[in-house]
Design a protein around this motif. Structure first.
Motif: not given
Lengths: 137, 205
Positions: B74-75, B77-79, B81-82, B119, B122-123, B126, B163, B165
């Motif tokens: 969930t952290h 941001p790009d691939i 959710p896309t 978490i 929630q993700y 969406y 933070d 990846s």
């Protein structure tokens, strides 16, 4: 889910030049997903000058930190790495898109319906842009 | 062998090759163009994880429906959710076609350290209703990913290590209602590829 764009870009250098030195288009900032306080930024940066412009930092008052990242998929594996700079070639463009280079906006402050992005080159602001989240999204 | 026989042999070879080509083209509408189907589905390995409601589930959670399984966090941001947006859009397109059998979207966290069931819930909510999220201990996640040939590796983060990846396979797996690893979509994911291939894969059962 794509957000519509409302942006107001203003170049902060070279006023009076026929073309702004740096132009942003196709800007999209994803809304933070519930439970997450981060967003991603995608756009095209056009350099109208004869010199390379290195974007070495991006600041946003709506986020604690903004980084330039690049996602690559090699041999079926997705990897994301931070870039030290976004290189905009002379008379050329750089594209930030899904699955490639992008802005990673971290630790969003709550209650913002707009995002301001200020692009820095060697510590100097060179472009400022506002993005408004559409209310119907 | 005289020249006449050689000419005849070459002509026959060309005709045979042309026939094979035409046959292959005629089969194309019924064959996946992007997904790679396993000759024999491979059972999902045994594991014990938590769903987004905090309930303990095992490999039987994959039985009873078709699943599209993505491994992400969930952290991301790009691939991530896309990809989930692509899967959600493909599912909606199949529903709009009036198809009754629709796949479930599943996100298996490769970052269970940060992705709690809450978490993760929630993700995935969406991206639509009825999705499944799986998280748990790193050891149990690796039982699942290892048995399916899925790679992931945590990277070093910033100075305080917060933070970070996670490198991970970009593949989307298709799990059949018997809990068998049936096919895989790899590479850059496109809605149309799923809309074209999924009915074929699910109809071949």
């Amino acid at each position: 889910m794509r957000l519509s764009v409302a942006l107001l870009a203003s170049a902060l250098v070279a006023c009076g030049a026929p073309k702004p030195p740096l132009v942003i288009s196709e800007l999209e900032v994803t809304e933070p997903i519930p439970g997450r306080n981060m967003s991603a930024g995608f756009f095209v940066l056009r350099n109208n000058t004869a010199e390379v412009i290195n974007i070495t930092g991006v600041y946003s008052p709506q986020f604690a930190r903004v980084e330039i990242h690049e996602t690559t998929v090699t041999d079926g594996v997705s990897r994301m790495r931070r870039l030290d700079a976004l290189v905009v070639p002379a008379h050329g463009s750089v594209v930030l898109e899904r699955g490639g280079k992008h802005l990673m906006l971290m630790q969003a402050h709550e209650g913002s319906d707009a995002v301001t992005l200020q692009f820095l080159s060697a510590g100097t602001p060179v472009l400022s842009v506002d993005y408004v989240f559409p209310k119907d999204n | 062998m005289g020249p006449r026989y050689i000419i005849v042999a070459v002509a026959l070879a060309i005709a045979l090759a042309a026939g094979v080509f035409v046959a292959a083209r005629n089969q194309a509408p019924d064959a996946p163009t992007s997904a790679l189907a396993l000759p024999v589905p491979k059972p999902v390995p045994a594991f014990s994880l938590l769903n987004q409601f905090g309930e303990s589930v095992d490999q039987s959670v994959f039985e009873g429906q078709w699943d599209l399984v993505f491994f992400g966090f969930t952290h991301c941001p790009d691939i991530c959710p896309t990809t989930l947006q692509v899967l959600a859009a493909a599912k909606k397109a199949l529903a709009d076609q009036g198809r009754e059998v629709l796949p479930r979207i599943v996100l298996v966290s490769v970052d269970p350290e940060r992705d709690s069931p809450e978490i993760l819930g929630q993700y995935i909510d969406y991206f639509g209703d009825g999705n499944l999220g799986l998280t748990g201990t790193l050891e149990e996640v690796r039982k699942l990913t290892g048995g399916l040939g899925i790679f992931f590796q945590k990277q070093s983060g910033d100075d305080d290590g917060a933070d970070y990846s996670v490198d991970h396979s970009a593949a989307v797996l298709v799990i059949d209602p018997d809990g068998g690893f049936h096919a895989v979509f790899s590479g850059r994911h496109v809605v149309d590829n799923f809309v074209h291939d999924l009915p074929i894969l699910m109809g071949n059962r």
